[in-house]
Design an enzyme around this catalytic site. Structure first.
Site, PDB file in Angstrom:
ATOM      1  N   ASP A 236      -0.294 -15.016  24.073  1.00 48.89           N
ATOM      2  CA  ASP A 236       0.628 -15.955  23.223  1.00 48.89           C
ATOM      3  C   ASP A 236      -0.349 -17.036  22.297  1.00 48.89           C
ATOM      4  O   ASP A 236      -1.421 -16.682  22.251  1.00 48.89           O
ATOM      5  CB  ASP A 236       1.657 -16.593  24.159  1.00 48.89           C
ATOM      6  N   HIS A 271       4.743 -21.896  20.897  1.00 51.48           N
ATOM      7  CA  HIS A 271       5.561 -20.838  21.321  1.00 51.48           C
ATOM      8  C   HIS A 271       5.099 -20.519  22.656  1.00 51.48           C
ATOM      9  O   HIS A 271       5.772 -20.323  23.674  1.00 51.48           O
ATOM     10  CB  HIS A 271       5.100 -19.725  20.390  1.00 51.48           C
ATOM     11  N   SER A 426      12.019 -13.933  22.947  1.00 52.10           N
ATOM     12  CA  SER A 426      10.516 -14.261  23.262  1.00 52.10           C
ATOM     13  C   SER A 426      10.887 -15.410  24.588  1.00 52.10           C
ATOM     14  O   SER A 426      10.343 -15.606  25.371  1.00 52.10           O
ATOM     15  CB  SER A 426       9.958 -15.414  22.224  1.00 52.10           C
TER      16      SER A 426
END
Length: 673
Positions: A236, A271, A426
């Site tokens: 990520d 994120h 996600s």
């Protein structure tokens, strides 16, 4: 997903300011360089990256704005729709030129179902990847990198036009040839930061962890003896460990920034921190995070970067991988660049949990077959449900969905230190990743098929009976996992054992092998001459050899080995053969004239040749070897130095293509004066 528009539009490729000469494809290529590890590939990625890279722009004709990877940007002119769309694209060329602020480029334009124009730049990285390490004509590449370990060649070009031209030629020769596509972090809806974490009173911040029973497993793990370290690789944007969710949580020292080619995995996008926070929230402290940063500050990455990180995760024996990245494309099912690495992970028992993907721009989700790599059969594709346990409007769906998990309004770590709510598939994928971490905690060598079957057992069916296109098999409710235990214990990973050698030693034939992952013992099988195979030994997993002492002089023996664990056998190794040859016993050595030594022995019937070895040390370091005809029973050395010398002798026998050496004789020594 796409509908046809005018032929002019479909083939429209906007080429801006041809400042580079397009050379002939046969021009001399750059010097080939070998790349042998992840650091070299990471260096290549970081050295060539351009912050202007984008995944997709969406233009709505008649407006003066365009959406670039989800962000609205105003341009200096209006996209004219007074004529046909094909003409409007042509009139908009200058606007695109100014907007992109590039000197050269190759763009492709397609119309989506809403009538908007979607612009991509497939060759913007100026890099092609060919899955072969034997590319002879690189079509004018300025840099050529050969990765023999993964059997691929990475080609870097000076312009997008050259890259496109080379792709057209190379893709006709090599079935697996790809532009290094720009990939974005799976778009999620990130809410405003929260000053408080919003713990739900059940030991976790995410309502999803409580719903799936992961909070209960977190409380019970240590008291049930499940303290084995489990490594979760998070591919990520990195992590910010200052959040309270990561207090006491080990972030592996093997974590790596593949985009920056260093070990600084600090998250500057957000994120990855949110995803890692969900996993940390749902699991105890013995679950370690292997953080693999693969993006720049805007959440952009590329297929090569992701593949390198996945290969790294496999090499570090991660227990499970969370991948909330990918791309949506009408041709996604045609991509298979990551497949070989995913296959390797699958064969090692390392599941890869993929976010199924979200509808773009806040729209309804599409079929997951358009989302790669979630569409690949050997990943675990996860859709998202909301607090009402219904499919989230944004979530992709389709027959490739395997499971679903909470994905809406999930509270987790905010990369600037506080907490935030976020929604997206996600957020759903790491809930499944956390569930798998518990399965691996209980049985480390559980195969991907075994993991899949276990998750199915615990699923609450949310849609039509059985597997459906919204929820897959449903959402696993894991509350009673420790009480029920692993049901499919036979589904474990055992590699085929590699037989290294079969050789004669003093007391018999030594059979050596390379240890197999997941084995708790090894079964050794033997065949004498052309007889039947028989099990001759069961050896503990702590050993990698067996000495067969029940052998006879001059007889041929064949061996094979396979690993065993809990009622399950791995595949048989290859077969190796040897004739048993007893070591020579009657070996003598004496001084001869002029500082020479004479070595002699009693000849053997089973002999093809003899070999004499001598050195000035008992370990025979830098020893000399001399071959002696089978007709002779002695050797006189060349002139030696005035030192102590050590001697030993062995002999060989060859028949029907099988050659064996006896073990060495006992060592004899003599001082040369």
């Amino acid at each position: 997903m796409w509908k046809k528009i005018t032929a002019v539009t479909m083939i429209c490729i906007l080429c801006v300011f041809f400042s580079f000469r397009i050379t002939d494809a046969a021009e001399v290529s750059g010097t080939k360089q070998d790349v042998t590890d992840y650091k070299q590939i990471s260096a290549l990625i970081s050295d060539t990256w351009d912050d202007d890279y984008f995944e997709k722009m969406v233009i709505t004709p008649g407006t003066d704005t365009m959406e670039k990877d989800g962000e609205q940007e105003q341009v200096s002119d209006t996209f004219d729709v007074s004529s046909s769309k094909a003409k409007s694209i042509t009139k908009s060329e200058d606007v695109l030129d100014n907007y992109l602020d590039k000197q050269d480029g190759v763009y492709e334009v397609k119309e989506n179902t809403d009538g908007d124009l979607e612009v991509t730049a497939p060759y913007q990285t100026k890099r092609l990847i060919v899955e072969s390490d034997q590319v002879k004509d690189t079509c004018g590449a300025s840099e050529v990198y050969v990765n023999e370990m993964d059997h691929e060649t990475i080609l870097q070009y000076d312009s997008e036009e050259k890259t496109e031209e080379a792709f057209q030629q190379l893709s006709r020769i090599y079935s697996s040839c790809y532009p290094d596509k720009v990939v974005s972090v799976e778009e999620s809806t990130m809410g405003l930061p929260l000053s408080q974490g919003g713990e739900n009173g059940q030991g976790t911040y995410s309502w999803g962890s409580a719903y799936m029973g992961l909070n209960e497993l977190k409380k019970q793990a240590a008291s049930n003896g499940y303290t084995r370290r489990v490594t979760v690789a998070v591919v990520d944007t990195g992590i910010n460990t200052s959040n309270v969710l990561f207090a006491g949580r080990k972030v592996s020292s093997q974590s790596y920034n593949f985009f920056g080619n260093n070990r600084n995995v600090k998250d500057t996008y957000g994120h990855g921190t949110h995803v890692s926070g969900i996993i940390a929230d749902a699991t105890p402290a013995n679950v370690e995070l292997l953080v693999l940063r693969v993006s720049n500050n805007e959440g952009k990455s590329s297929l090569l970067t992701i593949k390198t990180a996945l290969q790294y995760a496999v090499s570090k024996n991660a227990d499970v991988v969370n991948l909330s990245m990918g791309f949506i494309d009408v041709n996604a099912s045609l991509y298979d660049y990551l497949d070989s690495t995913i296959d390797k992970a699958y064969n090692r028992g390392i599941p890869i949990c993929c976010a199924a993907g979200n509808g773009e721009g806040g729209s309804k989700g599409v079929d997951v077959r358009y989302c790669y790599p979630a569409c690949y059969s050997k990943t675990i594709a996860v859709s998202a449900i909301n607090y009402s346990r219904r499919l989230a409007y944004y979530s992709n769906r389709g027959s490739a969905i395997d499971f679903t998990a909470p994905g809406s309004d999930i509270v987790s770590a905010y990369y600037k230190g506080n907490f935030a709510k976020s929604s997206g598939t996600s957020m759903a994928a790491p809930h499944i990743t956390a569930a798998i971490a518990y399965l691996k905690m209980m049985q480390s060598n559980l195969s991907v098929d075994g993991i899949y079957r276990e998750l199915k057992l615990y699923c609450g069916d949310l849609g039509s009976k059985g597997k459906d296109s919204y929820y897959g098999w449903g959402c696993p409710i894991m509350t009673n996992l420790f009480q029920r235990g692993i049901s499919h214990k036979r589904y474990i990973v055992i590699f085929r054992t590699t037989l290294k050698s079969v050789s004669n030693v003093k007391k018999g034939i030594k059979v050596s092998w390379k240890k197999a992952y997941g084995a708790d013992s090894y079964y050794v099988y033997r065949r004498k001459n052309k007889g039947s195979w028989k099990k001759v030994a069961v050896v503990s997993s702590s050993k990698d050899f067996y000495i067969d002492k029940k052998v006879k002089q001059g007889k041929k023996y064949s061996y094979k080995v396979r690993a065993y664990n809990g009622g399950v056998f791995g595949g048989f190794s290859s077969v190796k053969k040897a004739y048993f040859l007893k070591p020579l016993k009657e070996v003598k050595v004496r001084r001869n004239t002029k500082r020479k030594a004479k070595v002699f022995w009693k000849k053997r019937t089973y002999t093809t040749t003899y070999q004499v070895q001598y050195a000035t040390n008992a370990r025979f370091k830098k020893a000399k070897k001399v071959s002696v005809s089978r007709k002779n029973g002695s050797l006189i050395t060349k002139q030696l130095k005035k030192k102590v010398y050590y001697f030993r002798v062995r002999y060989s026998y060859k028949k029907a293509g099988v050659k064996s050496w006896s073990g060495w004789s006992e060592i004899r020594k003599i001082r040369i004066r």
